[in-house]
Design a protein around this motif. Sequence first.
Motif, mmCIF file in Angstrom:
data_model
loop_
_atom_site.group_PDB
_atom_site.id
_atom_site.type_symbol
_atom_site.label_atom_id
_atom_site.label_comp_id
_atom_site.label_asym_id
_atom_site.label_seq_id
_atom_site.Cartn_x
_atom_site.Cartn_y
_atom_site.Cartn_z
ATOM 1 N N ARG A 69 -2.317 3.969 48.225
ATOM 2 C CA ARG A 69 -3.026 4.667 47.132
ATOM 3 C C ARG A 69 -3.662 5.933 47.685
ATOM 4 O O ARG A 69 -4.277 5.924 48.752
ATOM 5 N N TRP B 53 -1.248 -9.301 38.089
ATOM 6 C CA TRP B 53 -0.409 -8.818 39.182
ATOM 7 C C TRP B 53 -0.829 -9.593 40.424
ATOM 8 O O TRP B 53 -1.905 -10.187 40.464
ATOM 9 N N HIS C 68 -5.712 -0.657 49.759
ATOM 10 C CA HIS C 68 -4.576 0.181 49.337
ATOM 11 C C HIS C 68 -4.611 1.548 50.028
ATOM 12 O O HIS C 68 -3.568 2.146 50.297
ATOM 13 N N GLU D 80 -6.343 -11.219 45.086
ATOM 14 C CA GLU D 80 -7.170 -11.111 43.881
ATOM 15 C C GLU D 80 -6.787 -12.225 42.917
ATOM 16 O O GLU D 80 -5.613 -12.539 42.753
ATOM 17 N N HIS E 24 -2.059 -9.155 43.852
ATOM 18 C CA HIS E 24 -2.617 -8.309 44.902
ATOM 19 C C HIS E 24 -2.796 -9.148 46.149
ATOM 20 O O HIS E 24 -3.507 -10.140 46.134
ATOM 21 N N ASP F 226 0.215 -4.410 45.156
ATOM 22 C CA ASP F 226 0.122 -5.108 43.871
ATOM 23 C C ASP F 226 1.549 -5.381 43.405
ATOM 24 O O ASP F 226 2.258 -4.461 42.993
HETATM 25 ZN ZN LIG Z 1 -4.454 -4.222 44.552
#
Ligand SMILES: [Zn+2]
Length: 142
Positions: free
Chosen positions: A64, A118, A77, A113, A120, A84
């Motif tokens: 990210r 999704w 990230h 998570e 993660h 993800d």
């Molecule tokens: Zn994530």
Amino acid sequence: MYLPRHFQAYELVPPAIFASRKDKSFELIDERVLITLDTLRDTFGPCTVNDWHWDGGFEQSGLRTTDAPQFSPTSQHTFGRAMDCKFQEYPAAEIRDQVIQNRLLFPYITFMEDDVDWFHFDVRNGQRIVLWSPVTQKTQLV
Ligand SMILES: [Zn+2]
């Protein structure tokens, strides 16, 4: 250098990073993440991280960058240590359960998570396996 068998670099980084680095983008992703992605794909089937290459909307589900709306300087990230994943054949909750039950298959996952649709995972320096819910903010060791 580990090159994943199932993923192209453009699936793991945003478009601008891929445009400038091409396959050198893999240098930005933690090797433990790349190995884990291949094991996840081998175990659970087709899995999408980013799909911008096919005109999809996911650009920041792997590495990210600062231009992402959800950018955080301390997110895993940001360091190429988190992904993800969206699986075609399994809901994320099932993947989490399976990882917990088969943790020897996934020795590098230290964090997941919970309560999101999704999957993660990340490989942060920490105890195995921390499950954290962005919804309830609760943390548990599983
Ligand atoms: Zn994530």
